[in-house]
Design a protein around this motif. Structure first.
Motif, PDB file in Angstrom:
ATOM      1  N   HIS A  10      10.455 -30.069   3.122  1.00 19.19           N
ATOM      2  CA  HIS A  10      11.729 -30.574   3.882  1.00 19.19           C
ATOM      3  C   HIS A  10      11.345 -30.335   5.219  1.00 19.19           C
ATOM      4  N   TRP A  11      11.054 -29.051   5.651  1.00 24.32           N
ATOM      5  CA  TRP A  11      10.960 -28.890   7.171  1.00 24.32           C
ATOM      6  C   TRP A  11       9.578 -29.761   7.709  1.00 24.32           C
ATOM      7  N   ILE A  12       8.791 -29.818   7.148  1.00 27.36           N
ATOM      8  CA  ILE A  12       7.653 -30.902   7.348  1.00 27.36           C
ATOM      9  C   ILE A  12       8.228 -32.293   7.543  1.00 27.36           C
ATOM     10  N   GLU A  13       8.918 -32.980   6.668  1.00 24.20           N
ATOM     11  CA  GLU A  13       9.598 -34.259   6.743  1.00 24.20           C
ATOM     12  C   GLU A  13      10.460 -34.273   7.939  1.00 24.20           C
ATOM     13  N   GLU A  14      11.081 -33.119   8.324  1.00 27.28           N
ATOM     14  CA  GLU A  14      12.234 -33.118   9.305  1.00 27.28           C
ATOM     15  C   GLU A  14      11.324 -32.985  10.678  1.00 27.28           C
ATOM     16  N   GLY A  15      10.129 -32.792  10.704  1.00 28.32           N
ATOM     17  CA  GLY A  15       9.070 -32.633  11.721  1.00 28.32           C
ATOM     18  C   GLY A  15       9.260 -31.058  12.552  1.00 28.32           C
ATOM     19  N   ARG A  16       9.708 -30.251  11.866  1.00 32.19           N
ATOM     20  CA  ARG A  16       9.858 -28.729  12.426  1.00 32.19           C
ATOM     21  C   ARG A  16       8.522 -28.159  12.420  1.00 32.19           C
ATOM     22  N   ASP A  17       8.358 -27.447  13.455  1.00 32.94           N
ATOM     23  CA  ASP A  17       7.162 -26.426  13.584  1.00 32.94           C
ATOM     24  C   ASP A  17       7.722 -25.190  12.925  1.00 32.94           C
ATOM     25  N   PHE A  18       6.551 -24.379  12.128  1.00 35.85           N
ATOM     26  CA  PHE A  18       7.080 -23.106  11.695  1.00 35.85           C
ATOM     27  C   PHE A  18       5.660 -22.321  11.624  1.00 35.85           C
ATOM     28  N   ALA A  19       6.043 -20.940  11.252  1.00 40.31           N
ATOM     29  CA  ALA A  19       4.901 -20.232  10.856  1.00 40.31           C
ATOM     30  C   ALA A  19       5.078 -19.443   9.378  1.00 40.31           C
ATOM     31  N   VAL A  20       3.993 -19.490   8.673  1.00 40.47           N
ATOM     32  CA  VAL A  20       4.426 -18.820   7.433  1.00 40.47           C
ATOM     33  C   VAL A  20       3.370 -17.875   7.145  1.00 40.47           C
ATOM     34  N   ALA A  21       4.080 -16.487   6.753  1.00 45.09           N
ATOM     35  CA  ALA A  21       3.201 -15.216   6.488  1.00 45.09           C
ATOM     36  C   ALA A  21       3.388 -15.155   5.000  1.00 45.09           C
ATOM     37  N   THR A  22       2.039 -15.000   4.640  1.00 44.35           N
ATOM     38  CA  THR A  22       1.517 -14.704   2.989  1.00 44.35           C
ATOM     39  C   THR A  22       1.179 -13.569   2.852  1.00 44.35           C
ATOM     40  N   VAL A  23       1.621 -12.913   1.695  1.00 52.06           N
ATOM     41  CA  VAL A  23       0.896 -11.670   1.210  1.00 52.06           C
ATOM     42  C   VAL A  23      -0.608 -11.896   0.763  1.00 52.06           C
ATOM     43  N   VAL A  24      -1.515 -11.330   1.200  1.00 52.17           N
ATOM     44  CA  VAL A  24      -3.001 -11.609   0.805  1.00 52.17           C
ATOM     45  C   VAL A  24      -3.630 -10.498  -0.160  1.00 52.17           C
ATOM     46  N   ALA A  25      -3.165  -9.292   0.063  1.00 50.34           N
ATOM     47  CA  ALA A  25      -3.810  -8.058  -0.449  1.00 50.34           C
ATOM     48  C   ALA A  25      -2.546  -6.905  -0.539  1.00 50.34           C
ATOM     49  N   VAL A  26      -2.430  -6.290  -1.898  1.00 46.10           N
ATOM     50  CA  VAL A  26      -1.237  -5.353  -1.841  1.00 46.10           C
ATOM     51  C   VAL A  26      -2.253  -3.847  -2.347  1.00 46.10           C
ATOM     52  N   GLY A  27      -1.754  -2.805  -2.234  1.00 47.41           N
ATOM     53  CA  GLY A  27      -2.263  -1.413  -2.416  1.00 47.41           C
ATOM     54  C   GLY A  27      -1.117  -0.594  -2.953  1.00 47.41           C
ATOM     55  N   GLY A  28      -1.238   0.136  -3.796  1.00 46.99           N
ATOM     56  CA  GLY A  28      -0.405   1.188  -4.418  1.00 46.99           C
ATOM     57  C   GLY A  28       0.783   0.358  -5.050  1.00 46.99           C
ATOM     58  N   SER A  29       2.129   0.774  -4.587  1.00 49.85           N
ATOM     59  CA  SER A  29       3.455   0.374  -5.271  1.00 49.85           C
ATOM     60  C   SER A  29       3.887  -0.704  -4.047  1.00 49.85           C
ATOM     61  N   ALA A  30       3.867  -1.915  -4.479  1.00 45.87           N
ATOM     62  CA  ALA A  30       4.258  -2.831  -3.388  1.00 45.87           C
ATOM     63  C   ALA A  30       5.371  -3.678  -4.194  1.00 45.87           C
ATOM     64  N   PRO A  31       6.400  -4.234  -3.463  1.00 50.10           N
ATOM     65  CA  PRO A  31       7.547  -5.136  -4.219  1.00 50.10           C
ATOM     66  C   PRO A  31       6.738  -6.430  -4.743  1.00 50.10           C
ATOM     67  N   ARG A  32       6.232  -7.125  -3.674  1.00 51.30           N
ATOM     68  CA  ARG A  32       5.539  -8.430  -4.131  1.00 51.30           C
ATOM     69  C   ARG A  32       4.048  -8.517  -3.984  1.00 51.30           C
ATOM     70  N   GLY A  33       3.501  -9.569  -4.824  1.00 50.16           N
ATOM     71  CA  GLY A  33       2.032  -9.459  -4.860  1.00 50.16           C
ATOM     72  C   GLY A  33       1.370 -10.574  -4.000  1.00 50.16           C
ATOM     73  N   PRO A  34       0.126 -10.955  -4.182  1.00 45.66           N
ATOM     74  CA  PRO A  34      -0.477 -11.983  -3.176  1.00 45.66           C
ATOM     75  C   PRO A  34       0.112 -13.238  -3.815  1.00 45.66           C
ATOM     76  N   GLY A  35       0.378 -14.044  -2.474  1.00 45.56           N
ATOM     77  CA  GLY A  35       1.058 -15.447  -2.608  1.00 45.56           C
ATOM     78  C   GLY A  35       2.583 -15.551  -2.195  1.00 45.56           C
ATOM     79  N   ALA A  36       2.997 -14.331  -2.098  1.00 48.30           N
ATOM     80  CA  ALA A  36       4.475 -14.100  -1.753  1.00 48.30           C
ATOM     81  C   ALA A  36       4.551 -14.456  -0.281  1.00 48.30           C
ATOM     82  N   ALA A  37       5.582 -15.172   0.145  1.00 48.73           N
ATOM     83  CA  ALA A  37       5.718 -15.811   1.500  1.00 48.73           C
ATOM     84  C   ALA A  37       6.985 -15.915   2.126  1.00 48.73           C
ATOM     85  N   LEU A  38       7.012 -15.837   3.380  1.00 49.83           N
ATOM     86  CA  LEU A  38       7.939 -15.874   4.268  1.00 49.83           C
ATOM     87  C   LEU A  38       7.761 -16.697   5.308  1.00 49.83           C
ATOM     88  N   ALA A  39       8.799 -17.617   5.730  1.00 50.51           N
ATOM     89  CA  ALA A  39       8.575 -18.512   6.777  1.00 50.51           C
ATOM     90  C   ALA A  39       9.558 -18.452   7.910  1.00 50.51           C
TER      91      ALA A  39
END
Length: 393
Positions: A10-39
Protein backbone atom coordinates in the motif's frame (compact mmCIF):
# COMPACT_ATOMS: atom_id res chain seq x y z
CA UNK A 1 10.46 -7.90 5.57
CA UNK A 2 8.00 -10.06 3.67
CA UNK A 3 5.85 -10.31 6.81
CA UNK A 4 4.94 -6.65 6.17
CA UNK A 5 4.11 -7.26 2.51
CA UNK A 6 0.48 -6.11 2.69
CA UNK A 7 0.97 -2.67 4.25
CA UNK A 8 4.25 -2.02 2.40
CA UNK A 9 2.52 -2.70 -0.92
CA UNK A 10 0.00 0.00 0.00
CA UNK A 11 2.84 2.41 0.78
CA UNK A 12 4.40 1.72 -2.61
CA UNK A 13 1.07 2.19 -4.40
CA UNK A 14 0.69 5.53 -2.61
CA UNK A 15 4.17 6.55 -3.75
CA UNK A 16 5.62 6.79 -0.26
CA UNK A 17 9.34 6.61 0.38
CA UNK A 18 10.28 4.45 3.34
CA UNK A 19 13.13 2.57 4.97
CA UNK A 20 12.84 -0.98 6.19
CA UNK A 21 14.91 -2.55 8.97
CA UNK A 22 15.20 -6.34 8.84
CA UNK A 23 16.68 -8.72 11.40
CA UNK A 24 19.42 -10.66 9.59
CA UNK A 25 21.00 -12.57 12.49
CA UNK A 26 20.35 -13.30 16.15
CA UNK A 27 22.49 -14.58 18.99
CA UNK A 28 21.51 -15.86 22.40
CA UNK A 29 18.00 -15.07 23.57
CA UNK A 30 16.30 -12.67 21.16
CA UNK A 31 12.57 -11.96 20.84
CA UNK A 32 12.34 -12.18 17.03
CA UNK A 33 14.28 -14.04 14.37
CA UNK A 34 15.70 -13.39 10.89
CA UNK A 35 13.19 -11.77 8.57
CA UNK A 36 11.37 -9.78 11.26
CA UNK A 37 11.03 -6.19 10.07
CA UNK A 38 10.15 -2.63 11.00
CA UNK A 39 9.45 0.09 8.43
CA UNK A 40 9.31 3.88 8.70
CA UNK A 41 7.94 6.18 6.02
CA UNK A 42 8.91 9.77 5.26
CA UNK A 43 6.27 11.13 7.63
CA UNK A 44 7.57 9.00 10.52
CA UNK A 45 4.80 6.38 10.45
CA UNK A 46 5.99 3.04 11.87
CA UNK A 47 4.82 -0.51 11.21
CA UNK A 48 6.29 -3.82 12.36
CA UNK A 49 8.85 -4.73 14.99
CA UNK A 50 12.38 -6.11 15.13
CA UNK A 51 12.79 -6.74 18.84
CA UNK A 52 9.50 -6.61 20.68
CA UNK A 53 10.39 -3.14 21.95
CA UNK A 54 14.00 -3.43 23.16
CA UNK A 55 15.72 -1.41 20.43
CA UNK A 56 12.85 -0.02 18.39
CA UNK A 57 13.73 3.60 19.14
CA UNK A 58 17.29 3.24 17.90
CA UNK A 59 16.15 1.33 14.80
CA UNK A 60 13.59 4.04 14.09
CA UNK A 61 16.39 6.62 14.08
CA UNK A 62 18.46 4.45 11.72
CA UNK A 63 15.54 4.24 9.31
CA UNK A 64 15.11 8.01 9.33
CA UNK A 65 18.82 8.44 8.68
CA UNK A 66 18.74 5.91 5.83
CA UNK A 67 15.92 7.87 4.21
CA UNK A 68 18.03 11.03 4.49
CA UNK A 69 21.26 9.54 3.11
CA UNK A 70 19.89 6.92 0.74
CA UNK A 71 22.44 4.44 2.11
CA UNK A 72 21.91 0.97 3.56
CA UNK A 73 23.54 0.17 6.89
CA UNK A 74 24.08 -2.95 9.01
CA UNK A 75 23.89 -2.39 12.77
CA UNK A 76 24.40 -4.75 15.72
CA UNK A 77 22.52 -4.43 18.99
CA UNK A 78 23.44 -6.36 22.10
CA UNK A 79 23.26 -6.46 25.87
CA UNK A 80 25.73 -4.72 28.13
CA UNK A 81 25.51 -3.70 31.77
CA UNK A 82 26.02 -0.06 30.85
CA UNK A 83 23.23 0.27 28.31
CA UNK A 84 20.83 -2.55 29.20
CA UNK A 85 18.02 -0.11 29.84
CA UNK A 86 18.98 2.39 27.13
CA UNK A 87 19.78 0.76 23.80
CA UNK A 88 20.23 -2.97 23.96
CA UNK A 89 18.53 -6.28 24.43
CA UNK A 90 17.82 -6.71 28.12
CA UNK A 91 16.97 -10.36 27.46
CA UNK A 92 20.69 -10.99 26.97
CA UNK A 93 20.79 -11.62 23.23
CA UNK A 94 22.11 -9.82 20.19
CA UNK A 95 20.57 -8.98 16.85
CA UNK A 96 21.96 -7.62 13.60
CA UNK A 97 19.66 -5.36 11.63
CA UNK A 98 19.94 -4.32 7.99
CA UNK A 99 18.36 -0.95 7.24
CA UNK A 100 17.54 -0.33 3.58
CA UNK A 101 15.97 2.81 2.06
CA UNK A 102 13.18 2.12 -0.41
CA UNK A 103 12.92 5.50 -2.05
CA UNK A 104 12.26 6.60 -5.60
CA UNK A 105 15.90 6.49 -6.62
CA UNK A 106 16.97 3.49 -4.55
CA UNK A 107 18.55 0.73 -6.68
CA UNK A 108 16.57 -2.02 -4.96
CA UNK A 109 13.13 -0.36 -5.04
CA UNK A 110 11.90 -2.15 -8.18
CA UNK A 111 12.87 -5.64 -7.07
CA UNK A 112 11.69 -5.05 -3.50
CA UNK A 113 8.36 -3.87 -4.85
CA UNK A 114 8.06 -7.03 -6.95
CA UNK A 115 8.96 -9.23 -3.97
CA UNK A 116 6.42 -7.50 -1.72
CA UNK A 117 3.73 -7.83 -4.38
CA UNK A 118 4.43 -11.56 -4.80
CA UNK A 119 4.32 -12.10 -1.04
CA UNK A 120 1.10 -10.11 -0.63
CA UNK A 121 -0.53 -12.29 -3.28
CA UNK A 122 0.64 -15.46 -1.56
CA UNK A 123 2.90 -16.59 -4.40
CA UNK A 124 6.01 -18.64 -3.67
CA UNK A 125 9.09 -16.44 -4.01
CA UNK A 126 12.37 -15.74 -2.23
CA UNK A 127 14.00 -12.38 -1.62
CA UNK A 128 17.80 -12.52 -1.36
CA UNK A 129 19.65 -9.45 -0.08
CA UNK A 130 23.31 -8.74 0.59
CA UNK A 131 23.73 -8.23 4.33
CA UNK A 132 27.53 -8.51 4.57
CA UNK A 133 30.09 -7.63 1.95
CA UNK A 134 31.36 -4.55 0.14
CA UNK A 135 29.54 -1.38 1.12
CA UNK A 136 28.40 -0.74 -2.43
CA UNK A 137 26.53 -4.08 -2.49
CA UNK A 138 24.87 -3.84 0.92
CA UNK A 139 21.10 -4.12 0.54
CA UNK A 140 21.20 -5.14 -3.13
CA UNK A 141 18.34 -7.53 -3.82
CA UNK A 142 17.33 -10.46 -6.01
CA UNK A 143 13.81 -11.88 -6.35
CA UNK A 144 13.89 -15.62 -7.05
CA UNK A 145 10.89 -17.68 -8.13
CA UNK A 146 10.27 -21.39 -7.69
CA UNK A 147 11.15 -22.18 -11.32
CA UNK A 148 14.60 -20.64 -10.81
CA UNK A 149 13.96 -17.43 -12.76
CA UNK A 150 14.92 -14.20 -11.03
CA UNK A 151 14.96 -10.45 -11.38
CA UNK A 152 17.08 -7.72 -9.92
CA UNK A 153 20.79 -8.03 -9.29
CA UNK A 154 23.47 -7.96 -6.65
CA UNK A 155 26.05 -5.86 -8.39
CA UNK A 156 26.16 -6.29 -12.14
CA UNK A 157 27.88 -9.70 -12.15
CA UNK A 158 25.81 -12.46 -13.80
CA UNK A 159 27.81 -15.22 -12.09
CA UNK A 160 27.06 -13.69 -8.68
CA UNK A 161 23.35 -13.46 -9.46
CA UNK A 162 23.23 -17.08 -10.64
CA UNK A 163 25.02 -18.34 -7.52
CA UNK A 164 22.71 -16.33 -5.26
CA UNK A 165 19.60 -17.48 -7.13
CA UNK A 166 20.62 -21.12 -6.74
CA UNK A 167 21.09 -20.72 -2.98
CA UNK A 168 17.82 -18.81 -2.61
CA UNK A 169 15.89 -21.41 -4.57
CA UNK A 170 17.15 -24.14 -2.23
CA UNK A 171 15.79 -22.28 0.80
CA UNK A 172 12.56 -21.48 -1.03
CA UNK A 173 11.93 -25.15 -1.80
CA UNK A 174 12.34 -25.90 1.92
CA UNK A 175 10.13 -22.94 2.89
CA UNK A 176 12.91 -21.52 5.06
CA UNK A 177 14.28 -18.08 5.85
CA UNK A 178 17.96 -17.78 6.73
CA UNK A 179 21.42 -16.59 5.75
CA UNK A 180 23.77 -18.20 3.24
CA UNK A 181 27.43 -17.58 2.58
CA UNK A 182 28.88 -17.11 -0.90
CA UNK A 183 32.63 -17.47 -1.17
CA UNK A 184 34.60 -15.09 -3.33
CA UNK A 185 34.87 -17.81 -5.97
CA UNK A 186 31.11 -18.55 -5.94
CA UNK A 187 30.45 -14.86 -6.22
CA UNK A 188 32.77 -14.61 -9.21
CA UNK A 189 34.99 -12.12 -7.39
CA UNK A 190 38.63 -11.90 -6.54
CA UNK A 191 39.14 -12.32 -2.78
CA UNK A 192 38.13 -9.10 -1.07
CA UNK A 193 39.94 -7.53 1.84
CA UNK A 194 38.26 -5.17 4.22
CA UNK A 195 38.91 -3.81 7.68
CA UNK A 196 36.97 -5.31 10.55
CA UNK A 197 36.06 -3.27 13.63
CA UNK A 198 39.14 -4.66 15.36
CA UNK A 199 41.35 -3.57 12.48
CA UNK A 200 42.19 -7.09 11.29
CA UNK A 201 41.76 -8.09 7.67
CA UNK A 202 39.18 -10.72 6.75
CA UNK A 203 38.61 -12.42 3.39
CA UNK A 204 35.79 -11.33 1.15
CA UNK A 205 32.70 -13.07 -0.09
CA UNK A 206 29.09 -12.24 0.60
CA UNK A 207 26.43 -13.10 3.15
CA UNK A 208 22.87 -13.14 1.89
CA UNK A 209 19.65 -13.05 3.86
CA UNK A 210 17.09 -15.15 2.01
CA UNK A 211 13.44 -14.62 2.99
CA UNK A 212 11.09 -17.27 1.65
CA UNK A 213 7.41 -16.70 1.07
CA UNK A 214 5.48 -19.93 0.67
CA UNK A 215 1.82 -20.90 1.12
CA UNK A 216 0.90 -21.52 4.77
CA UNK A 217 1.40 -25.03 6.13
CA UNK A 218 -1.61 -27.32 6.28
CA UNK A 219 -3.43 -28.56 9.33
CA UNK A 220 -5.84 -31.39 8.50
CA UNK A 221 -8.30 -32.20 11.26
CA UNK A 222 -10.10 -35.53 10.96
CA UNK A 223 -13.40 -35.83 12.79
CA UNK A 224 -16.22 -33.27 12.67
CA UNK A 225 -16.60 -32.92 16.45
CA UNK A 226 -16.74 -29.97 18.84
CA UNK A 227 -13.04 -30.34 19.58
CA UNK A 228 -12.37 -30.00 15.85
CA UNK A 229 -14.20 -26.68 15.70
CA UNK A 230 -12.06 -25.24 18.48
CA UNK A 231 -8.89 -26.72 16.95
CA UNK A 232 -9.70 -25.22 13.54
CA UNK A 233 -10.00 -21.81 15.18
CA UNK A 234 -6.68 -22.25 17.00
CA UNK A 235 -4.98 -23.56 13.86
CA UNK A 236 -6.02 -20.49 11.89
CA UNK A 237 -4.67 -18.29 14.68
CA UNK A 238 -1.29 -20.02 14.30
CA UNK A 239 -1.25 -19.43 10.55
CA UNK A 240 -2.25 -22.85 9.23
CA UNK A 241 -4.46 -23.55 6.25
CA UNK A 242 -7.06 -25.68 8.03
CA UNK A 243 -9.07 -28.53 6.51
CA UNK A 244 -11.71 -30.50 8.40
CA UNK A 245 -12.51 -33.94 7.01
CA UNK A 246 -15.25 -36.38 8.03
CA UNK A 247 -17.16 -39.11 6.22
CA UNK A 248 -20.51 -38.00 7.67
CA UNK A 249 -22.14 -35.23 5.60
CA UNK A 250 -24.60 -34.30 8.33
CA UNK A 251 -21.70 -33.26 10.59
CA UNK A 252 -19.10 -32.05 8.07
CA UNK A 253 -20.59 -28.70 7.09
CA UNK A 254 -19.09 -25.25 6.68
CA UNK A 255 -21.69 -23.84 9.08
CA UNK A 256 -20.33 -26.02 11.89
CA UNK A 257 -16.72 -25.10 11.09
CA UNK A 258 -16.72 -21.44 10.01
CA UNK A 259 -13.02 -21.02 10.81
CA UNK A 260 -11.88 -23.87 8.55
CA UNK A 261 -10.57 -22.99 5.08
CA UNK A 262 -12.33 -26.05 3.71
CA UNK A 263 -14.60 -28.83 4.92
CA UNK A 264 -14.35 -32.15 3.10
CA UNK A 265 -16.86 -35.00 3.16
CA UNK A 266 -14.91 -38.19 2.50
CA UNK A 267 -13.49 -41.20 4.28
CA UNK A 268 -10.43 -39.85 6.06
CA UNK A 269 -7.91 -42.39 4.74
CA UNK A 270 -9.16 -41.97 1.19
CA UNK A 271 -8.92 -38.19 1.36
CA UNK A 272 -5.44 -38.32 2.89
CA UNK A 273 -4.21 -40.52 0.03
CA UNK A 274 -5.33 -38.03 -2.61
CA UNK A 275 -4.62 -34.66 -1.00
CA UNK A 276 -1.29 -32.83 -1.06
CA UNK A 277 0.88 -32.90 2.06
CA UNK A 278 4.48 -31.93 2.79
CA UNK A 279 7.00 -31.87 5.61
CA UNK A 280 5.18 -28.95 7.27
CA UNK A 281 1.76 -30.63 7.33
CA UNK A 282 0.08 -31.36 10.67
CA UNK A 283 -2.44 -34.21 10.95
CA UNK A 284 -4.81 -34.30 13.93
CA UNK A 285 -7.06 -37.36 14.28
CA UNK A 286 -9.99 -36.61 16.58
CA UNK A 287 -12.40 -39.35 15.51
CA UNK A 288 -11.29 -41.91 18.17
CA UNK A 289 -13.26 -44.56 16.30
CA UNK A 290 -11.31 -47.60 15.12
CA UNK A 291 -13.11 -47.86 11.79
CA UNK A 292 -11.83 -44.38 10.91
CA UNK A 293 -8.62 -44.22 12.92
CA UNK A 294 -6.88 -47.42 11.89
CA UNK A 295 -7.02 -47.08 8.08
CA UNK A 296 -6.28 -43.35 8.41
CA UNK A 297 -3.26 -43.73 10.69
CA UNK A 298 -1.93 -46.58 8.56
CA UNK A 299 -1.64 -44.03 5.74
CA UNK A 300 -0.62 -41.05 7.90
CA UNK A 301 2.29 -42.72 9.67
CA UNK A 302 3.93 -43.51 6.35
CA UNK A 303 3.79 -39.94 5.03
CA UNK A 304 6.67 -37.45 5.42
CA UNK A 305 4.61 -34.96 7.46
CA UNK A 306 5.58 -32.86 10.47
CA UNK A 307 3.12 -34.16 13.06
CA UNK A 308 0.64 -37.00 13.48
CA UNK A 309 -1.51 -36.98 16.61
CA UNK A 310 -4.61 -38.91 17.65
CA UNK A 311 -7.19 -38.30 20.35
CA UNK A 312 -8.40 -40.93 22.78
CA UNK A 313 -7.94 -42.39 26.23
CA UNK A 314 -4.87 -44.42 27.11
CA UNK A 315 -6.98 -47.56 26.76
CA UNK A 316 -8.07 -46.41 23.30
CA UNK A 317 -4.44 -45.70 22.46
CA UNK A 318 -3.32 -49.21 23.43
CA UNK A 319 -6.14 -50.83 21.49
CA UNK A 320 -5.42 -48.66 18.48
CA UNK A 321 -1.72 -49.58 18.54
CA UNK A 322 -2.61 -53.26 18.69
CA UNK A 323 -4.90 -52.90 15.68
CA UNK A 324 -2.28 -50.92 13.74
CA UNK A 325 0.37 -53.56 14.40
CA UNK A 326 -2.01 -56.21 13.11
CA UNK A 327 -2.32 -54.11 9.94
CA UNK A 328 1.46 -54.21 9.43
CA UNK A 329 2.41 -50.84 10.94
CA UNK A 330 5.92 -51.15 12.36
CA UNK A 331 7.12 -50.03 15.79
CA UNK A 332 9.26 -47.40 14.08
CA UNK A 333 6.21 -45.99 12.32
CA UNK A 334 4.17 -46.13 15.55
CA UNK A 335 6.87 -44.14 17.33
CA UNK A 336 5.84 -41.14 15.20
CA UNK A 337 2.32 -41.18 16.62
CA UNK A 338 1.59 -38.64 19.36
CA UNK A 339 -1.20 -40.21 21.31
CA UNK A 340 -3.04 -39.27 23.39
CA UNK A 341 -2.66 -35.99 21.52
CA UNK A 342 -1.82 -32.80 23.41
CA UNK A 343 0.17 -31.62 26.41
CA UNK A 344 -0.97 -32.24 29.99
CA UNK A 345 -2.71 -28.97 30.80
CA UNK A 346 -5.64 -30.51 32.63
CA UNK A 347 -7.81 -29.42 29.69
CA UNK A 348 -11.55 -30.06 29.84
CA UNK A 349 -13.38 -27.84 27.37
CA UNK A 350 -12.96 -27.99 23.57
CA UNK A 351 -11.08 -24.68 23.68
CA UNK A 352 -8.73 -25.88 26.40
CA UNK A 353 -8.19 -29.12 24.50
CA UNK A 354 -7.39 -27.18 21.33
CA UNK A 355 -4.83 -25.18 23.32
CA UNK A 356 -3.33 -28.43 24.63
CA UNK A 357 -3.04 -29.86 21.10
CA UNK A 358 -1.61 -26.73 19.50
CA UNK A 359 0.86 -26.37 22.37
CA UNK A 360 2.21 -29.84 21.56
CA UNK A 361 2.37 -28.97 17.86
CA UNK A 362 4.38 -25.80 18.58
CA UNK A 363 6.69 -27.69 20.95
CA UNK A 364 7.30 -30.38 18.33
CA UNK A 365 7.86 -27.78 15.63
CA UNK A 366 10.25 -25.61 17.64
CA UNK A 367 12.02 -28.25 19.72
CA UNK A 368 10.42 -27.26 23.01
CA UNK A 369 9.92 -29.55 26.00
CA UNK A 370 6.50 -28.40 27.11
CA UNK A 371 7.87 -27.94 30.65
CA UNK A 372 7.18 -24.71 32.62
CA UNK A 373 9.91 -22.13 32.09
CA UNK A 374 9.86 -21.37 35.80
CA UNK A 375 12.66 -23.29 37.50
CA UNK A 376 14.28 -24.54 34.28
CA UNK A 377 17.64 -23.53 32.83
CA UNK A 378 16.90 -24.42 29.21
CA UNK A 379 16.94 -21.68 26.53
CA UNK A 380 13.67 -19.80 26.16
CA UNK A 381 14.14 -19.34 22.41
CA UNK A 382 15.05 -22.50 20.56
CA UNK A 383 16.49 -22.77 17.04
CA UNK A 384 14.53 -22.31 13.85
CA UNK A 385 11.90 -24.85 12.90
CA UNK A 386 11.68 -26.70 9.63
CA UNK A 387 9.99 -23.72 7.98
CA UNK A 388 12.74 -21.35 9.01
CA UNK A 389 10.51 -19.17 11.14
CA UNK A 390 11.87 -17.90 14.48
CA UNK A 391 10.98 -19.59 17.72
CA UNK A 392 8.21 -17.25 18.71
CA UNK A 393 5.25 -18.36 17.43
Amino acid sequence: MLDLAGPLCHWIEEGRDFAVATVVAVGGSAPRGPGAALAVDGAGTVIGSVSGGCVEGAVYDLCREALRTGQSVLERFGYSDEDAFAVGLTCGGTIEVLVTPVAGGAPARTVLSAALSAAAQGGPAALARVVRGPAELLGRALLVRRDGTFEGGLGGRPELDRAAAAEARTLLEAGRTGTVELSAREAGREPLRRESEEGAHCPGGLTLLVESNVPPPRMIVFGAVDFASALARAGKFLGYHVTVCDARPVFATQDRFPDADEVVVDWPHRYLRRTATDTRTVLCVLTHDAKFDVPLLKVALRLPVAFVGAMGSRRTHEDRNRRLRSEGVTDRELARLRSPIGLDLGARTPEETALSITAEIVAARRGGTGAPLTGTNTPIHHGDGEDGQPAVA
